[in-house]
Design a protein around this motif. Structure first.
Motif, mmCIF file in Angstrom:
data_model
loop_
_atom_site.group_PDB
_atom_site.id
_atom_site.type_symbol
_atom_site.label_atom_id
_atom_site.label_comp_id
_atom_site.label_asym_id
_atom_site.label_seq_id
_atom_site.Cartn_x
_atom_site.Cartn_y
_atom_site.Cartn_z
ATOM 1 N N MET A 1 53.755 8.828 49.184
ATOM 2 C CA MET A 1 53.309 10.186 49.454
ATOM 3 C C MET A 1 51.858 10.169 49.928
ATOM 4 S SD MET A 1 55.050 11.979 46.146
ATOM 5 C CE MET A 1 54.629 13.623 46.263
ATOM 6 N N LYS A 2 51.523 11.134 50.774
ATOM 7 C CA LYS A 2 50.154 11.289 51.230
ATOM 8 C C LYS A 2 49.378 12.126 50.226
ATOM 9 C CE LYS A 2 51.107 11.104 56.154
ATOM 10 N NZ LYS A 2 50.961 11.819 57.447
ATOM 11 N N THR A 3 48.070 12.025 50.250
ATOM 12 C CA THR A 3 47.198 12.801 49.390
ATOM 13 C C THR A 3 46.581 13.937 50.212
ATOM 14 O OG1 THR A 3 46.695 10.864 48.074
ATOM 15 C CG2 THR A 3 45.174 12.707 47.896
ATOM 16 N N TYR A 4 46.515 15.126 49.614
ATOM 17 C CA TYR A 4 45.994 16.308 50.291
ATOM 18 C C TYR A 4 44.988 17.031 49.411
ATOM 19 C CZ TYR A 4 50.065 15.817 53.337
ATOM 20 O OH TYR A 4 51.006 15.345 54.207
ATOM 21 N N ILE A 5 44.121 17.790 50.039
ATOM 22 C CA ILE A 5 43.234 18.715 49.331
ATOM 23 C C ILE A 5 43.438 20.080 49.984
ATOM 24 C CG2 ILE A 5 41.224 18.268 50.797
ATOM 25 C CD1 ILE A 5 39.526 18.579 48.198
ATOM 26 N N VAL A 6 43.341 21.134 49.211
ATOM 27 C CA VAL A 6 43.637 22.467 49.731
ATOM 28 C C VAL A 6 42.517 23.435 49.368
ATOM 29 C CG1 VAL A 6 44.968 23.157 47.703
ATOM 30 C CG2 VAL A 6 45.408 24.249 49.890
ATOM 31 N N LEU A 7 42.305 24.397 50.239
ATOM 32 C CA LEU A 7 41.377 25.486 49.984
ATOM 33 C C LEU A 7 42.099 26.777 50.335
ATOM 34 C CD1 LEU A 7 38.570 26.538 49.266
ATOM 35 C CD2 LEU A 7 37.951 26.239 51.663
ATOM 36 N N LYS A 8 42.340 27.616 49.337
ATOM 37 C CA LYS A 8 43.065 28.873 49.524
ATOM 38 C C LYS A 8 42.430 29.942 48.655
ATOM 39 C CE LYS A 8 47.793 27.516 50.436
ATOM 40 N NZ LYS A 8 48.398 28.560 51.220
ATOM 41 N N LEU A 9 42.563 31.177 49.105
ATOM 42 C CA LEU A 9 42.228 32.309 48.247
ATOM 43 C C LEU A 9 43.531 32.793 47.634
ATOM 44 C CD1 LEU A 9 39.688 34.340 50.403
ATOM 45 C CD2 LEU A 9 39.221 32.894 48.434
ATOM 46 N N ILE A 10 43.527 32.961 46.331
ATOM 47 C CA ILE A 10 44.709 33.410 45.603
ATOM 48 C C ILE A 10 44.323 34.557 44.691
ATOM 49 C CG2 ILE A 10 45.775 31.121 45.619
ATOM 50 C CD1 ILE A 10 44.939 31.093 42.534
ATOM 51 N N LYS A 11 45.324 35.221 44.162
ATOM 52 C CA LYS A 11 45.142 36.165 43.062
ATOM 53 C C LYS A 11 45.854 35.545 41.866
ATOM 54 C CE LYS A 11 44.934 40.405 45.740
ATOM 55 N NZ LYS A 11 45.541 41.742 45.932
ATOM 56 N N ALA A 12 45.304 35.738 40.684
ATOM 57 C CA ALA A 12 45.928 35.169 39.489
ATOM 58 C C ALA A 12 45.602 36.025 38.270
ATOM 59 C CB ALA A 12 45.456 33.744 39.271
ATOM 60 N N LYS A 13 46.507 35.987 37.303
ATOM 61 C CA LYS A 13 46.249 36.650 36.029
ATOM 62 C C LYS A 13 46.938 35.849 34.936
ATOM 63 C CE LYS A 13 50.055 39.996 36.304
ATOM 64 N NZ LYS A 13 50.379 41.423 36.313
ATOM 65 N N PRO A 14 46.348 35.835 33.720
ATOM 66 C CA PRO A 14 46.974 35.109 32.621
ATOM 67 C C PRO A 14 48.374 35.632 32.348
ATOM 68 C CG PRO A 14 44.738 35.759 32.038
ATOM 69 C CD PRO A 14 45.086 36.467 33.317
ATOM 70 N N MET A 15 49.303 34.714 32.110
ATOM 71 C CA MET A 15 50.683 35.071 31.801
ATOM 72 C C MET A 15 51.367 33.871 31.152
ATOM 73 S SD MET A 15 53.704 36.515 34.320
ATOM 74 C CE MET A 15 53.008 38.157 34.424
ATOM 75 N N THR A 16 52.088 34.106 30.071
ATOM 76 C CA THR A 16 52.818 33.008 29.434
ATOM 77 C C THR A 16 54.026 32.614 30.279
ATOM 78 O OG1 THR A 16 54.283 34.442 28.174
ATOM 79 C CG2 THR A 16 52.181 33.795 27.105
ATOM 80 N N ARG A 17 54.539 31.439 30.003
ATOM 81 C CA ARG A 17 55.747 30.966 30.694
ATOM 82 C C ARG A 17 56.916 31.914 30.428
ATOM 83 N NH1 ARG A 17 57.247 25.729 32.289
ATOM 84 N NH2 ARG A 17 55.507 24.880 31.114
ATOM 85 N N GLY A 18 57.029 32.404 29.195
ATOM 86 C CA GLY A 18 58.113 33.322 28.849
ATOM 87 C C GLY A 18 58.016 34.640 29.596
ATOM 88 N N ASP A 19 56.800 35.186 29.675
ATOM 89 C CA ASP A 19 56.611 36.444 30.406
ATOM 90 C C ASP A 19 56.903 36.262 31.894
ATOM 91 O OD1 ASP A 19 55.963 37.816 28.104
ATOM 92 O OD2 ASP A 19 53.798 37.659 28.400
ATOM 93 N N TYR A 20 56.542 35.102 32.443
ATOM 94 C CA TYR A 20 56.843 34.842 33.852
ATOM 95 C C TYR A 20 58.353 34.787 34.074
ATOM 96 C CZ TYR A 20 57.080 32.753 38.458
ATOM 97 O OH TYR A 20 57.381 32.493 39.774
ATOM 98 N N ASN A 21 59.061 34.109 33.192
ATOM 99 C CA ASN A 21 60.520 34.047 33.320
ATOM 100 C C ASN A 21 61.139 35.435 33.223
ATOM 101 O OD1 ASN A 21 61.976 31.146 33.300
ATOM 102 N ND2 ASN A 21 59.933 31.011 32.407
ATOM 103 N N THR A 22 60.618 36.271 32.331
ATOM 104 C CA THR A 22 61.101 37.647 32.206
ATOM 105 C C THR A 22 60.842 38.421 33.496
ATOM 106 O OG1 THR A 22 60.752 37.650 29.811
ATOM 107 C CG2 THR A 22 60.863 39.805 30.902
ATOM 108 N N LEU A 23 59.637 38.283 34.064
ATOM 109 C CA LEU A 23 59.308 38.944 35.320
ATOM 110 C C LEU A 23 60.288 38.561 36.423
ATOM 111 C CD1 LEU A 23 57.195 40.558 37.126
ATOM 112 C CD2 LEU A 23 56.219 38.295 37.609
#
Length: 85
Positions: A1-23
């Protein structure tokens, strides 16, 4: 595999794995811990939304992975300030 670096603007908020699965309307697999801390991540530059109510592509990242990869930005007097969570 090749190695990469990324630069992105994202939005994020805290969320548990369970809450994400529910969403997403998913059943939490028996071998996963729903209380795992993490973040809902929205890639706003994506041309295809995958979750109702969001404009970009949405995924989930464990807290330790997110904290190592992403830094918050804040605007102060029109300048971007990069920081550590």
């Amino acid at each position: 595999m090749k190695t990469y670096i990324v630069l992105k603007l994202i939005k994020a908020k805290p969320m548990t794995r369970g809450d994400y699965n529910t969403l997403r309307g998913w059943q939490l697999p028996k071998d996963e811990d729903g209380s795992d801390e993490g973040y809902l991540v929205e890639y706003t530059d994506s041309p295809s939304a995958n979750v109702k109510g969001y404009l970009g592509y949405v995924s989930w990242s464990p807290k330790y992975v997110f904290d190592e990869a992403y830094r918050p930005i804040e605007t102060h007097d029109g300048h971007l300030k990069f920081g550590k969570i």
